[in-house]
Design a protein around this motif. Structure first.
Motif, PDB file in Angstrom:
ATOM      1  N   ASP A   1       0.840  -1.196   0.000  1.00 55.16           N
ATOM      2  CA  ASP A   1       0.000   0.000   0.000  1.00 55.16           C
ATOM      3  C   ASP A   1       0.875   1.247   0.000  1.00 55.16           C
ATOM      4  O   ASP A   1       1.622   1.473   0.955  1.00 55.16           O
ATOM      5  N   ILE A   2       0.760   2.045  -1.048  1.00 53.99           N
ATOM      6  CA  ILE A   2       1.476   3.333  -1.050  1.00 53.99           C
ATOM      7  C   ILE A   2       0.655   4.293  -0.198  1.00 53.99           C
ATOM      8  O   ILE A   2      -0.440   4.691  -0.570  1.00 53.99           O
ATOM      9  N   VAL A   3       1.185   4.598   0.988  1.00 55.06           N
ATOM     10  CA  VAL A   3       0.413   5.369   1.976  1.00 55.06           C
ATOM     11  C   VAL A   3       0.934   6.794   2.132  1.00 55.06           C
ATOM     12  O   VAL A   3       0.331   7.594   2.844  1.00 55.06           O
ATOM     13  N   ALA A   4       2.059   7.120   1.495  1.00 53.94           N
ATOM     14  CA  ALA A   4       2.592   8.473   1.620  1.00 53.94           C
ATOM     15  C   ALA A   4       3.394   8.803   0.377  1.00 53.94           C
ATOM     16  O   ALA A   4       4.003   7.921  -0.232  1.00 53.94           O
ATOM     17  N   VAL A   5       3.365  10.069  -0.007  1.00 53.67           N
ATOM     18  CA  VAL A   5       4.142  10.508  -1.171  1.00 53.67           C
ATOM     19  C   VAL A   5       4.860  11.807  -0.821  1.00 53.67           C
ATOM     20  O   VAL A   5       4.309  12.679  -0.144  1.00 53.67           O
ATOM     21  N   PHE A   6       6.103  11.902  -1.272  1.00 47.53           N
ATOM     22  CA  PHE A   6       6.963  13.045  -0.948  1.00 47.53           C
ATOM     23  C   PHE A   6       7.526  13.631  -2.237  1.00 47.53           C
ATOM     24  O   PHE A   6       7.769  12.907  -3.204  1.00 47.53           O
ATOM     25  N   ASP A   7       7.745  14.948  -2.228  1.00 46.36           N
ATOM     26  CA  ASP A   7       8.384  15.570  -3.383  1.00 46.36           C
ATOM     27  C   ASP A   7       9.223  16.761  -2.921  1.00 46.36           C
ATOM     28  O   ASP A   7       8.948  17.366  -1.881  1.00 46.36           O
ATOM     29  N   ALA A   8      10.257  17.076  -3.707  1.00 47.88           N
ATOM     30  CA  ALA A   8      11.174  18.163  -3.331  1.00 47.88           C
ATOM     31  C   ALA A   8      10.651  19.529  -3.767  1.00 47.88           C
ATOM     32  O   ALA A   8      11.123  20.554  -3.290  1.00 47.88           O
ATOM     33  N   ASP A   9       9.674  19.551  -4.686  1.00 50.27           N
ATOM     34  CA  ASP A   9       9.211  20.817  -5.252  1.00 50.27           C
ATOM     35  C   ASP A   9       8.221  21.502  -4.297  1.00 50.27           C
ATOM     36  O   ASP A   9       7.110  21.012  -4.091  1.00 50.27           O
ATOM     37  N   PRO A  10       8.612  22.674  -3.717  1.00 52.14           N
ATOM     38  CA  PRO A  10       7.750  23.340  -2.731  1.00 52.14           C
ATOM     39  C   PRO A  10       6.370  23.676  -3.301  1.00 52.14           C
ATOM     40  O   PRO A  10       5.376  23.672  -2.568  1.00 52.14           O
ATOM     41  N   ALA A  11       6.304  23.939  -4.618  1.00 56.73           N
ATOM     42  CA  ALA A  11       5.024  24.304  -5.232  1.00 56.73           C
ATOM     43  C   ALA A  11       4.042  23.133  -5.216  1.00 56.73           C
ATOM     44  O   ALA A  11       2.827  23.324  -5.289  1.00 56.73           O
ATOM     45  N   ARG A  12       4.557  21.925  -5.133  1.00 53.41           N
ATOM     46  CA  ARG A  12       3.682  20.752  -5.179  1.00 53.41           C
ATOM     47  C   ARG A  12       3.318  20.248  -3.789  1.00 53.41           C
ATOM     48  O   ARG A  12       2.328  19.533  -3.630  1.00 53.41           O
ATOM     49  N   VAL A  13       4.134  20.584  -2.804  1.00 47.52           N
ATOM     50  CA  VAL A  13       3.883  20.105  -1.439  1.00 47.52           C
ATOM     51  C   VAL A  13       2.539  20.656  -0.948  1.00 47.52           C
ATOM     52  O   VAL A  13       2.245  21.838  -1.128  1.00 47.52           O
ATOM     53  N   GLY A  14       1.720  19.770  -0.385  1.00 48.88           N
ATOM     54  CA  GLY A  14       0.414  20.189   0.110  1.00 48.88           C
ATOM     55  C   GLY A  14      -0.701  20.003  -0.905  1.00 48.88           C
ATOM     56  O   GLY A  14      -1.876  20.062  -0.553  1.00 48.88           O
TER      57      GLY A  14
END
Lengths: 220, 220
Positions: free
Chosen positions: B108-121
């Motif tokens: 189960d993919i339960v979390a996703v992370f990214d380095a781009d501040p514009a995409r966070v949230g």
């Protein structure tokens, strides 16, 4: 010539990647021990891998980075460009289209096919989607077919790819494919890789070696 | 117990996939020769692969499909669900999120992370993208990390994944990763698979065995 193993070929790709990085950093010669260390293998293994293809390097001086790079590119078939067709315009296909490294290494996706009539004729990732019903004729001039269709459709697609005289297939469908001996197939099976990880988590990473005490679960 | 090779584990996954198909088709027993044939290996190999984990099957009767299925699921760590974090919300990540087989097999993919501040949230594929700057703390309770970031960012991400005590990594970045011995890494490198195909096209599929006459290209 002895049959060269797939793991040797995979290591040649890794050596080439390292050499390319080093060349960009201005490195011109490299000892086999250093090449080995940075690729996670042994100097003996490096020498054995290369010995299938000729004699490289000079005792005491190591490898010439540009010469070994050029030789590896030749061995791996990277001195020319390859025409690649993508069959299956789904999410895996889209990820592949966006993967810049393919083009950089000489693999050009020049055609895309899909089974969905509603999508045929539409533009997708810069190409027009073609119908996959007549692959036998539309794959003329294609060197490599990428099969990114559901497992249940894969063998049927592959049969038509083989009939079109394409001799190399990169398969993303989670299924075993039957092909004639003259056709090369590589399968990328992410579910299988994940199972390798869950195996490691259960059996190794926890250090418990649980399986040694596993009873003969299904005897009888 | 002898160290079990990665190729044995990969074959166990293939056996399990076949058994699952056969069970769905109502098959209840299977001879080892038939299992081997349908998985493209030999009966001796099947028996050797299974022998690491106990005694299976009954001479003359073959394997019980449900019992061997259950045993393989246990060996491969598929009797439970695994919490997976995806690091890198790009196209490869999107393809993985859409890949139904992962969930079906317990991942189960339960979390996703990214380095781009514009995409966070922002919401993405049903999850809210989290910032990847503090992976050390935000990966609590994660079993497996999928690393789908550019090659240049991969080792830095992996160091933080390891610091978060995640012990299994599925790597899509085309680079070699350094991890401590207790961490399992599987790399999916599509460029490398393609190079295996171009090698085959140049050296084998054409039947010419050209490399036997290749001169010692970079001697001296």
């Amino acid at each position: 010539m002895k049959k060269v193993s797939e793991s040797t070929i995979a290591r040649l790709s890794v050596y080439l990647r390292l050499l390319t990085e080093l060349a960009a950093a201005g490195v011109t010669t490299l000892a086999s021990g250093e090449l080995a260390r940075r690729c996670g293998t042994s100097a003996a293994q490096v020498r054995k891998d290369l010995s299938f293809f000729g004699t490289f390097g000079k005792r005491g001086l190591g490898y010439s980075v540009p010469e070994l790079t050029e030789a590896l590119r030749g061995i791996l078939g990277l001195e020319r460009r390859w025409r690649v067709a993508l069959i299956g315009a789904g999410k895996i296909g889209a990820a592949l289209m966006a993967y810049q490294d393919f083009r950089r290494q000489g693999f050009d996706i020049v055609a895309v096919f899909d089974a969905d009539p509603a999508r045929v004729g539409t533009e997708w990732q810069g190409l027009v989607i073609q119908r996959d019903a007549d692959l036998e004729t539309s794959l003329q001039g294609i060197d490599i077919a990428i099969v990114a269709v559901p497992a249940s459709a894969a063998q049927g697609v592959v049969n038509r790819v083989v009939a079109a005289d394409v001799r190399a297939i990169l398969n993303f469908a989670p299924t075993k494919l039957d092909v004639p001996e003259h056709v090369a197939v590589k399968t990328v099976n992410m579910a299988l890789e994940l199972e390798g990880l869950s195996y490691a988590l259960v059996n190794e990473a926890r250090g418990a070696r649980r399986v040694t005490s596993r009873p003969a679960a299904s005897r009888g």
